[in-house]
Design a protein around this motif. Structure first.
Motif, PDB file in Angstrom:
ATOM      1  N   LEU A  13       0.804  -1.226   0.000  1.00 37.54           N
ATOM      2  CA  LEU A  13       0.000   0.000   0.000  1.00 37.54           C
ATOM      3  C   LEU A  13       0.835   1.274   0.000  1.00 37.54           C
ATOM      4  O   LEU A  13       0.287   2.366   0.057  1.00 37.54           O
ATOM      5  N   GLY A 268      -4.155  -5.564   2.568  1.00 31.88           N
ATOM      6  CA  GLY A 268      -3.194  -4.503   2.214  1.00 31.88           C
ATOM      7  C   GLY A 268      -2.078  -4.452   3.242  1.00 31.88           C
ATOM      8  O   GLY A 268      -2.322  -4.498   4.443  1.00 31.88           O
ATOM      9  N   THR A 319      -1.868   6.121   1.762  1.00 32.73           N
ATOM     10  CA  THR A 319      -2.291   4.753   2.089  1.00 32.73           C
ATOM     11  C   THR A 319      -3.797   4.598   1.867  1.00 32.73           C
ATOM     12  O   THR A 319      -4.253   3.542   1.403  1.00 32.73           O
ATOM     13  N   CYS A 323      -5.740   1.986  -0.464  1.00 33.87           N
ATOM     14  CA  CYS A 323      -6.846   1.132   0.013  1.00 33.87           C
ATOM     15  C   CYS A 323      -8.042   1.243  -0.921  1.00 33.87           C
ATOM     16  O   CYS A 323      -8.685   0.242  -1.252  1.00 33.87           O
TER      17      CYS A 323
END
Ligand code: GDP
Ligand code: IMO
Ligand code: MG
Length: 438
Positions: A13, A268, A319, A323
């Motif tokens: 990620l 992730g 991040t 996601c």
């Protein structure tokens, strides 16, 4: 057909080196098939067993579990010489992959002139301040040749008499670019070298798409191992400072030939802080003693090239973007122990733009990244988390930090890593990982 929905994708990620290798190794005993679907030997995935670490570049990280069948899908670009070295190293450690490895006949081969072009281009780009900081492994040119329809696939090795003619157009283009005086091996030397290196691999080459569809049909569980990470994805990363493949979820489907239904859950992987190796936007970067400390304690030096990694706080906007791009169901947060003993720990919750407003939206263009400054929320540090196996035993400050981290990316934590070894980490009860790791 039972069409298991238990198949799991593991994706980075951030900008790579999140600890994907550790998580794949940890989960592999619960899976029958472990699959790489993109990237090449730019990847370096480390697995630590009984204090001894093993770096894997192209071999899937399920290698250490004899019950796992290893698949290298069509989306991967392969350096066969390096692959042989990996096999030899594994064999010396007692892991023989004979009978449990298949390489896609459609996977492309990295050739010596691809590596030469990658390195030549970086040297030239450096002179005008435009270096990407590639791993120099020929990854970009191998994917370029694929797109230009001049690539060589593993299946082509079955027709050695046609190889010189197939390689020639790409080779000649590189030769023109590098100039006649460049130290490229001759075309014939490249063909001969390839045939020699490839010989031991002929037994492993096959139709991995059919293999996986059949495996899925009979109910084998499949673990997909991403390489690189979303911020290095050629479409969704910090272009042009990216790699040349789709490292996010889309690359899994093109890189295996399986349909979206074949993936049940997406895990992730992110570090509790952020690193990046190579050039390009990195708002989190700490160019001070704190950054140096993270690098030293976290041993943030490239698995593949040994280069020092740039270090900074956990960056929630990047991040969260990763996601969303991948539809991540749960997070594995790695290397929390590296932050142990720090007075304060930062979390980037947004960016201040040139106009002074705060946003969590990522710029789409490399020059726009220069105008943003991270907005950091500061948490009180904690003593030690190293080796903790139950998240309820974490210091309260670490718990507060992790809660905010998960809230900021809107995805729950399912696994927390507190050290490099298999045993060092916590599975979060009630999450989809519990039945797999509990
Ligand atoms: P990958 O490319 O995503 O597989 O990650 P790398 O293997 O390149 O880098 C991760 C490094 O961190 C490796 O050296 C791992 O052994 C190490 N590592 C993984 N998890 C942890 C952890 O929780 N704590 C510490 N200290 N090291 C870890
Ligand atoms: P794993 O799988 C970290 C980076 C390079 C460079 C850019 C382009 O171990 O997470 P390339 O050679 O791919 O053309 O380089 O991508 N890079 C990685 N950084 N981890 C990796 O893989 C990487 N693979 C490529 O440093 O910035
Ligand atoms: Mg790595």
């Amino acid at each position: 057909m039972s069409l298991a929905r238990t198949n799991l994708a593991i994706l980075g990620l951030q900008w790579g080196d999140e600890g994907k290798g550790k998580v794949v190794d940890l989960l592999s005993p619960k899976f029958r098939q472990v699959v790489r679907f993109q990237g090449g030997n730019n990847a370096g995935h480390t697995v630590v067993v009984d204090g001894v670490s093993i770096a894997l570049h192209q071999v899937p990280s399920g290698a250490l579990h004899p019950g796992c069948f290893l698949v290298v899908g069509n989306g991967v670009v392969l350096n066969l010489e390096v692959f042989q070295q990996e096999l030899d190293r594994l064999k010396a450690r007692g892991f023989d992959l004979t009978g449990r490895l298949m390489l896609s006949e459609k996977a492309h081969i990295i050739l010596p002139h691809h590596i030469a072009l990658d390195q030549w281009r970086e040297i030239r780009a450096d002179k005008v301040g435009a270096k990407i900081g590639t791993t120099g492994r020929g990854i970009g040119p191998a994917y370029e040749m694929k797109a230009a329809r001049m690539g060589i696939r593993l299946g082509d090795l079955r027709h050695p008499e046609a190889l010189a003619a197939r390689i020639a157009p790409g080779y000649e283009e590189v030769q023109i670019r590098l100039g006649q005086d460049s130290p490229l091996p001759s075309l014939q030397a490249i063909v001969d070298g390839l045939l020699k290196t490839a010989e031991p691999f002929l037994q492993f080459i096959g139709d991995t798409q059919s293999h996986l569809i059949e495996a899925w049909g009979r109910g084998d569980s499949i673990l997909f191992e991403g390489a690189q990470a979303t911020l290095l994805d050629i479409d969704h990363g910090t272009y042009p400072f990216v790699t040349s493949s789709n490292c996010s979820l889309g690359g899994l489907f093109t890189g295996t030939g399986l349909p979206p239904k074949a993936v049940g859950q997406i895990l992730g992987i992110a570090k509790a802080y952020t690193t990046r190796v190579g050039a390009g936007p990195f708002p989190a970067e700490l160019l001070d003693a704190t950054g140096d400390r993270i690098r030293e304690v976290g041993r943030e030096f490239g698995t593949t090239t040994g280069r020092p990694r740039r270090c900074g706080w956990f960056d929630a906007p990047i991040t969260a973007h990763a996601c969303r791009t991948n539809g991540v169901d749960g997070l594995a947060i790695m290397k929390l122990d590296v932050l142990d003993g720090m007075e304060d720990v930062g979390l980037i919750v947004g960016y201040r733009t040139g106009e002074g407003t705060v946003t969590t939206k990522l710029p789409s263009c490399a020059s726009e990244w220069r105008d943003i400054q991270p907005v950091v929320k500061t948490f009180k540090g904690w003593d030690s988390t190293r080796g903790i196996t139950d998240h309820r035993n974490l210091p309260s400050q670490a718990q507060a930090y992790l809660e905010s981290l998960a809230e900021s990316v809107e995805v729950p934590i399912t696994y927390l890593s507190t050290g490099p070894d298999r045993a060092e980490g916590c599975i979060y009860p009630g999450t989809f990982l519990e039945p797999l790791l509990g």
